[in-house]
Enzyme design. Structure first.
Site, PDB file in Angstrom:
ATOM      1  CB  CYS A  38      -0.829   7.191   1.065  1.00  0.00           C
ATOM      2  SG  CYS A  38       0.466   5.853   0.463  1.00  0.00           S
ATOM      3  CB  CYS A 108      -1.157  -0.435  -1.776  1.00  0.00           C
ATOM      4  SG  CYS A 108      -2.524   0.883  -1.185  1.00  0.00           S
TER       5      CYS A 108
HETATM    6 FE1  FES Z   1      -0.468   3.956   1.295  1.00  0.00          FE
HETATM    7 FE2  FES Z   1      -1.823   1.677   0.777  1.00  0.00          FE
HETATM    8  S1  FES Z   1      -2.552   3.678   1.326  1.00  0.00           S
HETATM    9  S2  FES Z   1       0.344   2.059   0.511  1.00  0.00           S
END
Ligand code: FES
Length: 146
Positions: A38, A108
């Site tokens: 992400c 995450c």
């Molecule tokens: Fe990136 Fe949670 S979406 S750490």
């Protein structure tokens, strides 16, 4: 642990009122990691005394709500632990302390675990203290699922 599909009250609490946000000027160890999935980034600061006990932990993150909540809980869990015990603050331990995370958010929580490991690694390099089971941190967390 049963599967959860939404955020627990504890996750919401640590997300809206995160503990230990900030930095430590004279940190014994600092670790920065990124999540390749992400693009989120986290930096962890640990103050460790001469007995190898974590006395302070702070974090900063450019990350999602789950990353904020897991780092907040992770900093709470490592405080007061020896550096060796801090190795037990895994993403699973953090998730359990938060009453779970939705499956899509599990990655995450790795950010918090890896940031602690990176900060411990930095401390270990500077102090010469060996920490069992600690590996050199990866710069980017890819698809590691523990
Ligand atoms: Fe990136 Fe949670 S979406 S750490």
């Amino acid at each position: 642990m049963s599967q959860v599909t939404e955020y627990s009250e504890k996750v919401m609490d640590h997300f809206t009122n995160p503990r230990n946000v900030g930095e430590l000027e004279d940190a014994s160890g600092v670790g920065t990691v990124g999540n390749a999935k992400c693009g989120d980034i986290m930096r962890m600061y640990l103050a460790i005394d001469e007995d190898g006990v974590v006395t302070e932990a702070k974090f900063k993150t450019f990350g999602c709500g789950a990353a904020v909540a897991t780092s907040s809980m992770a900093t709470e869990l490592v405080k007061g632990k020896t550096v060796q015990e801090a190795m037990n603050v895994t993403n699973k331990a953090v998730m359990e302390a938060l009453d779970g995370l939705p499956p899509v958010k599990v990655h995450c929580s790795l950010l918090a675990e890896e940031a602690i490991h990176a900060a411990l690694w930095d401390y270990s390099q500077k102090s010469g203290v060996q920490i069992q089971g600690l590996k050199e941190p990866v710069a980017d967390i890819d698809e590691i699922e523990h």
